[in-house]
Design a protein around this motif. Structure first.
Motif, PDB file in Angstrom:
ATOM      1  N   VAL A   9       0.826  -1.200   0.000  1.00 37.94           N
ATOM      2  CA  VAL A   9       0.000   0.000   0.000  1.00 37.94           C
ATOM      3  C   VAL A   9       0.866   1.257   0.000  1.00 37.94           C
ATOM      4  CG1 VAL A   9      -1.901  -1.114   1.174  1.00 37.94           C
ATOM      5  CG2 VAL A   9      -0.184   0.066   2.529  1.00 37.94           C
ATOM      6  N   ARG A  12       0.079   4.340  -2.136  1.00 37.27           N
ATOM      7  CA  ARG A  12      -1.353   4.481  -2.297  1.00 37.27           C
ATOM      8  C   ARG A  12      -1.890   5.595  -1.407  1.00 37.27           C
ATOM      9  NH1 ARG A  12      -3.233   0.928  -6.435  1.00 37.27           N
ATOM     10  NH2 ARG A  12      -2.209  -1.075  -6.209  1.00 37.27           N
ATOM     11  N   ARG A  15      -3.025   8.902  -2.745  1.00 43.66           N
ATOM     12  CA  ARG A  15      -4.233   9.040  -3.547  1.00 43.66           C
ATOM     13  C   ARG A  15      -5.198   9.971  -2.849  1.00 43.66           C
ATOM     14  NH1 ARG A  15      -5.072   4.967  -7.456  1.00 43.66           N
ATOM     15  NH2 ARG A  15      -6.954   6.151  -7.911  1.00 43.66           N
ATOM     16  N   ILE A  19     -11.589  10.065  -3.703  1.00 42.01           N
ATOM     17  CA  ILE A  19     -11.644   9.145  -4.829  1.00 42.01           C
ATOM     18  C   ILE A  19     -13.005   8.487  -4.972  1.00 42.01           C
ATOM     19  CG2 ILE A  19     -10.820   7.152  -3.510  1.00 42.01           C
ATOM     20  CD1 ILE A  19      -9.209   6.343  -5.989  1.00 42.01           C
ATOM     21  N   VAL A  81     -14.178   1.627  -7.076  1.00 47.41           N
ATOM     22  CA  VAL A  81     -13.063   1.872  -6.163  1.00 47.41           C
ATOM     23  C   VAL A  81     -12.780   0.584  -5.396  1.00 47.41           C
ATOM     24  CG1 VAL A  81     -12.281   3.163  -4.152  1.00 47.41           C
ATOM     25  CG2 VAL A  81     -13.604   4.304  -5.924  1.00 47.41           C
ATOM     26  N   ASN A  82     -11.527   0.184  -5.365  1.00 42.61           N
ATOM     27  CA  ASN A  82     -11.123  -0.999  -4.620  1.00 42.61           C
ATOM     28  C   ASN A  82     -10.669  -0.555  -3.227  1.00 42.61           C
ATOM     29  OD1 ASN A  82     -11.450  -2.751  -6.908  1.00 42.61           O
ATOM     30  ND2 ASN A  82      -9.578  -1.827  -7.722  1.00 42.61           N
ATOM     31  N   THR A  85      -7.075  -1.290  -1.726  1.00 44.83           N
ATOM     32  CA  THR A  85      -5.891  -0.884  -2.471  1.00 44.83           C
ATOM     33  C   THR A  85      -5.988   0.588  -2.867  1.00 44.83           C
ATOM     34  OG1 THR A  85      -6.900  -1.872  -4.453  1.00 44.83           O
ATOM     35  CG2 THR A  85      -5.267  -3.180  -3.281  1.00 44.83           C
ATOM     36  N   ASP A  86      -6.653   0.911  -3.963  1.00 44.28           N
ATOM     37  CA  ASP A  86      -6.611   2.306  -4.409  1.00 44.28           C
ATOM     38  C   ASP A  86      -7.489   3.237  -3.581  1.00 44.28           C
ATOM     39  OD1 ASP A  86      -8.627   1.876  -7.475  1.00 44.28           O
ATOM     40  OD2 ASP A  86      -9.063   1.420  -5.389  1.00 44.28           O
ATOM     41  N   ASP A 150      -7.914  -6.587  -3.756  1.00 41.70           N
ATOM     42  CA  ASP A 150      -8.516  -5.257  -3.802  1.00 41.70           C
ATOM     43  C   ASP A 150      -9.519  -4.979  -2.689  1.00 41.70           C
ATOM     44  OD1 ASP A 150      -7.099  -4.394  -6.001  1.00 41.70           O
ATOM     45  OD2 ASP A 150      -8.599  -5.094  -7.438  1.00 41.70           O
TER      46      ASP A 150
END
Length: 214
Positions: A9, A12, A15, A19, A81-82, A85-86, A150
């Motif tokens: 991660v 990440r 981000r 999101i 959106v995962n 993860t993201d 994810d």
């Protein structure tokens, strides 16, 4: 239990936290975004009316809340959106327990008493703490995790501690391999839906609804 190969991660965290608030471009997607907003409001209203973190609610009520949370997870997926993860940057910080379907110590239930439960996530150091506050007593669990995919974390318990008036009176490590799994559901700036299992004990998932500490 060995960890499944994890996904890093690191990186990440940068981000953007918004999101998950993007607007879908097609009419069907827009309807799903609207449905998620409506379901989120309904879920929070129901959870706020539960007693003692949900530990004294009937199975019928718990099943109804679980169904609502699952529908919210499904409606939210339109935003692609995962969460493990993201979207993981959004979980950083402090959260308090609004509702849970379980009555194990994670619910804050200690004998006949139920304490206030807080969860503090330090994403940069990949650590989190679960705290139960009951008057001058604090029960603390420290853990880490590996990202499985994810949507899922493999959680590993590290230590447990009891403090009285801010002074540690007992601290001990968990036995090797103690832990479980987090399946991340709906996640935004203010609310998290989390499904958990402890291995090898739990046969079914427990639901947690958390709100950001302000």
């Amino acid at each position: 239990m060995a960890f499944v190969g994890g996904v890093s991660v690191v990186g990440r965290v940068k981000r953007t936290r918004d999101i998950c608030v993007g607007v879908a471009t097609n009419s069907g997607g827009t309807e799903m975004v609207d449905a998620a907003a409506s379901l989120k409001k309904e879920l929070l209203n129901v959870c706020e009316r539960t007693r003692q973190n949900g530990t004294v609610e009937t199975e019928e009520t718990k099943n109804s809340i679980a169904k609502m949370a699952a529908e919210l997870d499904e409606a939210w997926r339109v935003q692609e959106v995962n969460p493990a993860t993201d979207g993981v940057g959004m979980i950083d910080g402090s959260w308090y327990l609004q509702y849970t379907s379980t009555v194990n110590p994670s619910s804050g239930k200690l004998g006949p008493f139920v304490g206030r439960v807080l969860q503090k996530i330090d994403l940069e150091n990949q650590r989190f703490e679960n705290m139960c506050l009951l008057g001058p007593l604090k029960f603390n669990l420290e853990a880490t995790w590996k990202v499985l995919d994810d949507n899922n974390f493999n959680v590993l318990f590290l230590t447990k501690e009891i403090s009285l008036f801010g002074i540690s009176v007992q601290k001990s490590p968990f036995s090797e391999g103690s832990g479980g799994f987090w399946r991340m559901g709906y996640t935004d700036e203010d609310v998290r839906v989390l499904w958990t299992k402890r291995f090898p004990r739990d046969k079914t998932e427990s639901l947690f609804v958390l709100r950001r500490e302000r």
